[in-house]
Design an enzyme around this catalytic site. Structure first.
Site, PDB file in Angstrom:
ATOM      1  N   ARG A   1       0.821  -1.219   0.000  1.00  0.00           N
ATOM      2  CA  ARG A   1       0.000   0.000   0.000  1.00  0.00           C
ATOM      3  C   ARG A   1       0.849   1.261   0.000  1.00  0.00           C
ATOM      4  O   ARG A   1       0.587   2.199  -0.755  1.00  0.00           O
ATOM      5  CB  ARG A   1      -0.966   0.010   1.188  1.00  0.00           C
ATOM      6  CG  ARG A   1      -2.034  -1.074   1.107  1.00  0.00           C
ATOM      7  CD  ARG A   1      -2.848  -1.145   2.373  1.00  0.00           C
ATOM      8  NE  ARG A   1      -1.951  -1.441   3.493  1.00  0.00           N
ATOM      9  CZ  ARG A   1      -2.230  -1.165   4.759  1.00  0.00           C
ATOM     10  NH1 ARG A   1      -3.377  -0.598   5.083  1.00  0.00           N
ATOM     11  NH2 ARG A   1      -1.375  -1.468   5.714  1.00  0.00           N
TER      12      ARG A   1
ATOM     13  N   ASN B   1      -6.023  -2.788   2.084  1.00  0.00           N
ATOM     14  CA  ASN B   1      -6.041  -4.239   2.244  1.00  0.00           C
ATOM     15  C   ASN B   1      -7.488  -4.677   2.383  1.00  0.00           C
ATOM     16  O   ASN B   1      -8.308  -3.963   2.967  1.00  0.00           O
ATOM     17  CB  ASN B   1      -5.285  -4.659   3.508  1.00  0.00           C
ATOM     18  CG  ASN B   1      -3.787  -4.544   3.362  1.00  0.00           C
ATOM     19  OD1 ASN B   1      -3.249  -4.508   2.270  1.00  0.00           O
ATOM     20  ND2 ASN B   1      -3.097  -4.482   4.489  1.00  0.00           N
TER      21      ASN B   1
END
Length: 94
Positions: free
Chosen positions: A18, A36
């Site tokens: 990320r 996520n």
């Protein structure tokens, strides 16, 4: 402007996916978000020029050095006019 949503499968959580995605998106001038998902995948939305979004989608197929990407699903959506790029919280699984 185009918008793509991607779902990335494999070993993609706990490998700075990320944060690296946010860095890559910012460098490309792409707006959107990444998070996520509870099933171990990563979901992202990219908005920007066709060329920049395509470069970012291609980046997702490899990801950061520690990631092992098995599959990337991509589909086009209507742009919303997002500003900036953020890491969002994992949605609650109920």
């Amino acid at each position: 402007m185009i918008r793509n949503r991607v779902i990335v499968s494999g070993e993609v959580q706990g490998v700075f996916y990320r944060d690296t995605c946010r860095h890559e998106a910012t460098a490309q001038g792409v707006r959107g978000w990444v998070r996520n998902l509870p099933d171990g995948t990563v979901e992202a939305v990219f908005e920007g020029s066709s060329a920049a979004v395509q470069r970012l989608v291609e980046w997702t197929r490899q990801g950061p050095p520690l990631a092992i990407v098995d599959r990337v699903l991509v589909w086009e959506e209507q742009p919303e006019g997002l500003t900036g790029f953020e890491i969002r919280a994992t949605p609650w699984r109920g």
